[in-house]
Design an enzyme around this catalytic site. Structure first.
Site, PDB file in Angstrom:
ATOM      1  CD  GLU A  93      -3.197   0.464   0.260  1.00  0.00           C
ATOM      2  OE1 GLU A  93      -2.703   1.507  -0.224  1.00  0.00           O
ATOM      3  OE2 GLU A  93      -4.400   0.172   0.136  1.00  0.00           O
ATOM      4  NE  ARG A 109      -5.462  -2.904   8.992  1.00  0.00           N
ATOM      5  CZ  ARG A 109      -5.379  -2.271   7.821  1.00  0.00           C
ATOM      6  NH1 ARG A 109      -4.762  -1.118   7.735  1.00  0.00           N
ATOM      7  NH2 ARG A 109      -5.928  -2.803   6.735  1.00  0.00           N
ATOM      8  CG  ASN A 124      -6.293   1.424   5.553  1.00  0.00           C
ATOM      9  OD1 ASN A 124      -5.559   0.444   5.547  1.00  0.00           O
ATOM     10  ND2 ASN A 124      -7.164   1.656   4.573  1.00  0.00           N
ATOM     11  CG  ASP A 164     -14.845  -6.188  12.878  1.00  0.00           C
ATOM     12  OD1 ASP A 164     -14.711  -4.975  12.583  1.00  0.00           O
ATOM     13  OD2 ASP A 164     -15.497  -6.574  13.875  1.00  0.00           O
ATOM     14  CD  GLU A 165     -12.821  -4.793   5.308  1.00  0.00           C
ATOM     15  OE1 GLU A 165     -13.835  -4.674   4.588  1.00  0.00           O
ATOM     16  OE2 GLU A 165     -11.727  -5.234   4.893  1.00  0.00           O
ATOM     17  CG  ASN A 185      -8.445   2.590   1.288  1.00  0.00           C
ATOM     18  OD1 ASN A 185      -7.239   2.488   1.509  1.00  0.00           O
ATOM     19  ND2 ASN A 185      -9.234   1.534   1.254  1.00  0.00           N
ATOM     20  CG  ASP A 196      -7.262   0.253  -1.836  1.00  0.00           C
ATOM     21  OD1 ASP A 196      -6.958   1.080  -0.956  1.00  0.00           O
ATOM     22  OD2 ASP A 196      -6.945  -0.955  -1.740  1.00  0.00           O
TER      23      ASP A 196
END
Length: 288
Positions: A19, A99, A101, A119-120, A147, A198
């Site tokens: 990423e 967390r 991103n 776990d989104e 994102n 993304d």
């Protein structure tokens, strides 16, 4: 509109979740991360030199600092590595099950950093602006998978992706005494079956390039939001893109192997580059 340009391997790798490619102009190198392996990688295209930094937590993004070193979006908050490699927390806000991103540095040198639940869970993440002194200002309190973030060439527009919405949104940026970001509205929407938006980057023409997770493609949207170009890729999970190289004309792509198992194509997890893809914008370093 759909193309298959020459795709070169910059770094052959097996990143679980590659990423955040970022061109570090001062060091003339590309920075990228493997989130789930807790690694920050660098690559110098002129010499081929590569380095790897192991972080103590999952690392969502790493960006250059104005004075040298890196600022990193970790599981439990924002950390900083000095030019000597020493580490300090800038902002520690541990939330169980969450967390860091994607993140990006704004034209004023502030860090915009996103979070998400492992776990989104819907609404379990945030988007915040972090000042050079570590002062946080939560901007969006209920996002799901925070994102891509980027700014127009004149700095008056900010683009943002919360992946499950399938949208790239845009905000107005104003304010003489500090940035005022408001008026969120859709810029472009990715149709069902084409993957999920993304990471993103903005080029010198003001067009927005977006990586499509599970879409095996990078898209370029013109400044008015119309689809301008589709770059087809030989792997299903591109994650982000950024212009780099000495003249900022090469488009670097990160990718992921996570979730693909034995069906992962050979290039999944590598850092790829499309030479001469367009004209990028110089990216600011974090002011802290």
């Amino acid at each position: 509109m759909s193309t298959r340009p020459s795709l070169e391997i910059a770094v052959r790798a097996s990143a679980l979740l590659g990423e955040g490619p970022t061109w570090d102009a001062a060091a003339r190198r590309l920075i990228w991360v493997d989130i789930l392996s807790s690694r920050v990688h660098t690559y110098d295209p002129a010499t081929g030199r590569r380095t790897t930094l192991a972080t103590e937590q999952h690392v969502g993004a790493a960006k250059p600092r104005a004075g040298g070193g890196l600022v990193v979006n970790l599981r439990d908050g924002i950390g900083m590595y000095g030019a000597d490699g020493g580490f300090d927390w800038l902002l520690r806000e541990a939330v169980p099950g969450r967390r860091g991103n994607d993140a990006a540095v704004a034209p004023d040198g502030a860090l915009w950093a996103g979070t998400m639940r492992y776990d989104e869970t819907a609404g379990g993440g945030t988007l915040s602006r972090i000042g050079a002194d570590g002062s946080p200002a939560e901007f969006l309190p209920e996002v799901t998978v925070s994102n891509g973030i980027g700014w127009s060439p004149d700095g008056r527009l900010m683009y943002y992706i919360d992946t499950p919405t399938r949208r790239i949104d845009v905000f107005d940026v104003d304010g003489a005494d500090g940035p005022v970001v408001a008026s969120r509205r859709p810029f472009a929407e990715v149709e069902k079956g084409a993957g999920f938006p993304d990471g993103l980057c903005v080029d010198a023409d003001g067009a927005v390039w977006v990586a499509l997770w599970d879409g095996a493609a990078i898209r370029r949207y013109a400044p008015d939001g119309t689809l301008d170009r589709v770059v087809e890729l030989p792997f299903p999970r591109p994650t982000a893109c950024a212009f780099g190289g000495a003249d900022l004309t090469d488009l670097y792509l990160t990718s992921a192997r996570a979730g693909l198992g034995a069906f992962a194509p050979p290039l999944a997890g590598s850092l790829l580059v499309i030479e001469g893809a367009g004209q990028g914008l110089a990216q600011p370093a974090f002011a802290g």
